[in-house]
Design a protein around this motif. Structure first.
Motif, mmCIF file in Angstrom:
data_model
loop_
_atom_site.group_PDB
_atom_site.id
_atom_site.type_symbol
_atom_site.label_atom_id
_atom_site.label_comp_id
_atom_site.label_asym_id
_atom_site.label_seq_id
_atom_site.Cartn_x
_atom_site.Cartn_y
_atom_site.Cartn_z
ATOM 1 N N ALA A 93 -10.310 2.716 -1.556
ATOM 2 C CA ALA A 93 -9.307 2.062 -2.422
ATOM 3 C C ALA A 93 -8.098 1.613 -1.606
ATOM 4 O O ALA A 93 -7.606 0.499 -1.776
ATOM 5 C CB ALA A 93 -8.882 3.019 -3.533
ATOM 6 N N LEU A 94 -7.587 2.470 -0.715
ATOM 7 C CA LEU A 94 -6.430 2.101 0.103
ATOM 8 C C LEU A 94 -6.781 0.956 1.050
ATOM 9 O O LEU A 94 -5.980 0.033 1.242
ATOM 10 C CB LEU A 94 -5.906 3.311 0.886
ATOM 11 N N LEU A 95 -7.962 0.976 1.604
ATOM 12 C CA LEU A 95 -8.392 -0.093 2.499
ATOM 13 C C LEU A 95 -8.424 -1.434 1.762
ATOM 14 O O LEU A 95 -7.968 -2.455 2.282
ATOM 15 C CB LEU A 95 -9.765 0.241 3.085
ATOM 16 N N ARG A 96 -8.924 -1.443 0.525
ATOM 17 C CA ARG A 96 -8.933 -2.674 -0.276
ATOM 18 C C ARG A 96 -7.507 -3.167 -0.532
ATOM 19 O O ARG A 96 -7.226 -4.359 -0.439
ATOM 20 C CB ARG A 96 -9.647 -2.441 -1.608
ATOM 21 N N ILE A 97 -6.600 -2.240 -0.842
ATOM 22 C CA ILE A 97 -5.201 -2.615 -1.112
ATOM 23 C C ILE A 97 -4.565 -3.207 0.137
ATOM 24 O O ILE A 97 -3.882 -4.229 0.077
ATOM 25 C CB ILE A 97 -4.409 -1.384 -1.606
ATOM 26 N N MET A 98 -4.801 -2.589 1.291
ATOM 27 C CA MET A 98 -4.203 -3.085 2.534
ATOM 28 C C MET A 98 -4.779 -4.451 2.907
ATOM 29 O O MET A 98 -4.053 -5.327 3.374
ATOM 30 C CB MET A 98 -4.426 -2.082 3.669
ATOM 31 N N ARG A 99 -6.062 -4.641 2.702
ATOM 32 C CA ARG A 99 -6.681 -5.934 3.024
ATOM 33 C C ARG A 99 -6.200 -7.044 2.105
ATOM 34 O O ARG A 99 -6.217 -8.218 2.473
ATOM 35 C CB ARG A 99 -8.196 -5.820 2.962
ATOM 36 N N ALA A 100 -5.782 -6.692 0.888
ATOM 37 C CA ALA A 100 -5.287 -7.690 -0.059
ATOM 38 C C ALA A 100 -3.949 -8.271 0.399
ATOM 39 O O ALA A 100 -3.588 -9.368 0.009
ATOM 40 C CB ALA A 100 -5.136 -7.075 -1.447
ATOM 41 N N GLY A 101 -3.218 -7.545 1.240
ATOM 42 C CA GLY A 101 -1.950 -8.051 1.763
ATOM 43 C C GLY A 101 -0.784 -7.686 0.872
ATOM 44 O O GLY A 101 -0.942 -7.009 -0.147
ATOM 45 N N PRO A 102 0.401 -8.157 1.248
ATOM 46 C CA PRO A 102 1.613 -7.839 0.483
ATOM 47 C C PRO A 102 1.516 -8.274 -0.966
ATOM 48 O O PRO A 102 1.040 -9.365 -1.256
ATOM 49 C CB PRO A 102 2.712 -8.617 1.205
ATOM 50 N N PHE A 162 0.804 -1.198 0.000
ATOM 51 C CA PHE A 162 0.000 0.000 0.000
ATOM 52 C C PHE A 162 0.846 1.259 0.000
ATOM 53 O O PHE A 162 0.332 2.350 -0.131
ATOM 54 C CB PHE A 162 -0.991 -0.014 1.163
ATOM 55 N N ILE A 163 2.179 1.090 0.125
ATOM 56 C CA ILE A 163 3.094 2.232 0.045
ATOM 57 C C ILE A 163 3.645 2.308 -1.368
ATOM 58 O O ILE A 163 4.193 1.334 -1.883
ATOM 59 C CB ILE A 163 4.231 2.102 1.075
ATOM 60 N N ASP A 164 3.513 3.461 -1.996
ATOM 61 C CA ASP A 164 4.057 3.676 -3.336
ATOM 62 C C ASP A 164 5.541 4.000 -3.262
ATOM 63 O O ASP A 164 6.352 3.388 -3.950
ATOM 64 C CB ASP A 164 3.314 4.813 -4.039
ATOM 65 N N HIS A 165 5.892 4.973 -2.410
ATOM 66 C CA HIS A 165 7.292 5.332 -2.218
ATOM 67 C C HIS A 165 7.446 6.149 -0.942
ATOM 68 O O HIS A 165 6.466 6.630 -0.381
ATOM 69 C CB HIS A 165 7.858 6.101 -3.421
ATOM 70 N N VAL A 166 8.691 6.245 -0.481
ATOM 71 C CA VAL A 166 9.001 7.033 0.706
ATOM 72 C C VAL A 166 10.049 8.061 0.313
ATOM 73 O O VAL A 166 11.040 7.736 -0.349
ATOM 74 C CB VAL A 166 9.511 6.151 1.866
ATOM 75 N N LYS A 222 -1.250 -12.645 5.547
ATOM 76 C CA LYS A 222 -1.189 -12.059 6.884
ATOM 77 C C LYS A 222 0.259 -11.861 7.339
ATOM 78 O O LYS A 222 0.519 -11.686 8.515
ATOM 79 C CB LYS A 222 -1.892 -12.977 7.893
ATOM 80 N N SER A 223 1.205 -11.881 6.450
ATOM 81 C CA SER A 223 2.614 -11.792 6.814
ATOM 82 C C SER A 223 2.949 -10.447 7.454
ATOM 83 O O SER A 223 2.616 -9.401 6.934
ATOM 84 C CB SER A 223 3.502 -11.993 5.583
ATOM 85 N N LYS A 224 3.584 -10.515 8.609
ATOM 86 C CA LYS A 224 4.076 -9.314 9.280
ATOM 87 C C LYS A 224 5.602 -9.332 9.325
ATOM 88 O O LYS A 224 6.209 -8.593 10.064
ATOM 89 C CB LYS A 224 3.511 -9.217 10.696
#
Length: 131
Positions: A89-98, A1-5, A105-107
């Motif tokens: 949209a961001l919530l869907r991306i985060m729920r989809a996982g890495p 969910f992160i594009d860039h830093v 569910k990888s942390k």
């Protein structure tokens, strides 16, 4: 969910703005001093406002030693990011996982050469929850 830093460093470090597009989102630099850096986390969903963090970067050992060492100086702090109202949209991306793997569910943190120098925050949290 992160594009860039985006890291905004002291102007004496060239280039002072570093954009990292793949994990691990880290900057390695050589120098001496102490200054505040700005870290902007840009999300894949561009409707989500970038998150801006401030970090005091110390490029010398905390024990005050002035001799050169082959070991890196680690200047870390733990910040927990809580998105109170993410866009749909961001919530869907985060729920989809890495990498978009639905249900993942990888942390596990991304491993780097410098990993041995950092605090294992997740491991400490798990230990604290067990005790």
């Amino acid at each position: 969910f992160i594009d860039h830093v985006e890291f905004v460093l002291h102007e004496t470090l060239q280039p002072p703005v570093r954009v990292i597009r793949t994990p691990p989102y880290e900057v390695e630099e050589h120098g001496w001093g102490e200054f505040e850096i700005i870290i902007r986390v840009h999300f894949v969903d561009q409707l989500e406002k970038p998150l801006e963090l401030f970090h005091v970067l110390r490029l010398f050992p905390s024990n005050g030693a002035r001799r050169l060492s082959p070991d890196p100086v680690v200047s870390e702090q733990y910040d927990e990011i809580v998105l109170t109202e993410p866009t749909d949209a961001l919530l869907r991306i985060m729920r989809a996982g890495p990498a978009g793997k639905r249900g993942a569910k990888s942390k596990e943190p991304v491993k780097t050469d410098l990993q041995r120098h950092f605090t294992d925050v997740l491991g400490q949290e798990q230990h604290d929850l067990r005790t």
